[in-house]
Design a protein around this motif. Structure first.
Motif, short mmCIF file in Angstrom:
data_model
loop_
_atom_site.label_atom_id
_atom_site.label_comp_id
_atom_site.label_asym_id
_atom_site.label_seq_id
_atom_site.Cartn_x
_atom_site.Cartn_y
_atom_site.Cartn_z
N ARG A 108 0.81 -1.21 0.00
CA ARG A 108 0.00 0.00 0.00
C ARG A 108 0.85 1.27 0.00
O ARG A 108 1.76 1.42 0.80
N ARG A 109 0.51 2.15 -0.92
CA ARG A 109 1.13 3.47 -1.02
C ARG A 109 0.06 4.50 -0.67
O ARG A 109 -0.94 4.64 -1.37
N LEU A 110 0.26 5.21 0.42
CA LEU A 110 -0.78 6.09 0.95
C LEU A 110 -1.04 7.28 0.03
O LEU A 110 -0.11 7.96 -0.39
N ARG A 121 -0.14 1.26 11.19
CA ARG A 121 1.06 1.21 10.35
C ARG A 121 2.23 0.59 11.10
O ARG A 121 2.99 -0.20 10.54
N LEU A 122 2.36 0.95 12.38
CA LEU A 122 3.45 0.41 13.18
C LEU A 122 3.30 -1.11 13.34
O LEU A 122 4.27 -1.87 13.16
N PRO A 144 -4.13 -6.20 2.08
CA PRO A 144 -5.29 -7.05 1.78
C PRO A 144 -5.50 -7.36 0.30
O PRO A 144 -6.33 -8.21 -0.02
N MET A 145 -4.81 -6.66 -0.62
CA MET A 145 -4.94 -7.01 -2.03
C MET A 145 -3.85 -8.01 -2.39
O MET A 145 -2.67 -7.75 -2.18
N ALA A 183 3.67 -5.72 -5.23
CA ALA A 183 3.41 -4.73 -6.27
C ALA A 183 2.75 -3.53 -5.60
O ALA A 183 1.87 -3.71 -4.74
N GLU A 184 3.17 -2.34 -5.94
CA GLU A 184 2.60 -1.15 -5.30
C GLU A 184 1.16 -0.91 -5.75
O GLU A 184 0.84 -1.00 -6.94
N VAL A 185 0.31 -0.60 -4.77
CA VAL A 185 -1.08 -0.23 -5.05
C VAL A 185 -1.41 1.00 -4.21
O VAL A 185 -0.83 1.21 -3.15
#
Length: 221
Positions: A108-110, A121-122, A144-145, A183-185
């Motif tokens: 995950r990329r915020l 996050r921690l 979760p993806m 993979a970044e999402v």
């Protein structure tokens, strides 16, 4: 080829239209209703999703019910709270389809306005670090993806039916010698408050489940 997308669902009536309308062509949504008290099941059915009822409460119970119901060779999982964009599902499924990995997780990329509390996050970072050290997998997020072979996942034999299910999947996959990748999402503002990360109590419960799974898998080695 067609891909089944398992969407564990608990009271996500407001988010489901956005999620289901953005499902890419060839990706078949399976909404697993895990005891919703709103109109989630009816909304999902009206929008063309296959709806599976799983009365036993638990994130893992919902995920596994969707896996059992799936028929496609490749299965994806993702939350249906609008925090993840279904249009990015190919980012996790394409490496599996191409044979470059057996399991791919979305890192995950915020986005600027995403809600991912510091305590969550921690906890995620600590667990991911332990997972890297234990398995050697290059993972930084237990997001979760994800995507994998349906038959492969069934053969792994996940037993946890709570929040430890995603971690158990990775541990069993690593033990089986699977190639695991990220993979970044994009991580977006979700609809409503998270049942897990929305409170410190929920986060601690999820971390407790994952620690239990980590300990159980360690003793089984």
């Amino acid at each position: 080829m067609e891909i089944d997308v398992v969407l564990p669902c608990l009271d996500e009536e407001s988010a489901l239209p956005w999620v289901l309308e953005r499902m890419p062509a060839g990706y078949r949504p399976i909404v697993v209703d895990n005891g919703s008290t709103d109109g989630s099941a009816e909304v999902a059915a009206r929008l063309g999703a296959r709806v599976v009822s799983e009365p036993r409460r638990g994130f893992g119970a919902a995920c596994h019910a969707g896996l059992v119901a799936a028929t496609a060779d490749v299965v994806c999982f993702m939350d249906c709270d609008a925090s993840l964009d279904p249009r990015q599902l190919p980012r996790v499924s394409d490496p599996v389809l191409a044979g470059r990995a057996e399991l791919v997780l979305g890192r995950r990329r915020l986005s600027a306005d995403a809600s991912w509390p510091a305590h969550a996050r921690l906890g995620n970072a600590v667990l991911a670090g332990r997972l890297r050290r234990r398995t050697g997998t290059p993972l930084h997020d237990l997001g979760p993806m994800r995507a994998a072979s349906r038959e492969g996942l069934v053969a792994l034999g996940m037993a946890d039916r709570r929040f430890g299910y995603p971690l158990e999947t990775v541990l069993l996959a690593a033990a089986a010698g699977w190639r695991i990748a990220e993979a970044e999402v994009d991580y977006l503002p979700r609809a409503g408050r998270s049942k897990v990360t929305g409170t410190v109590r929920g986060t601690l419960r999820a971390i407790g489940d994952m620690r239990r799974v980590m300990a159980a898998q360690g003793s089984a080695r």
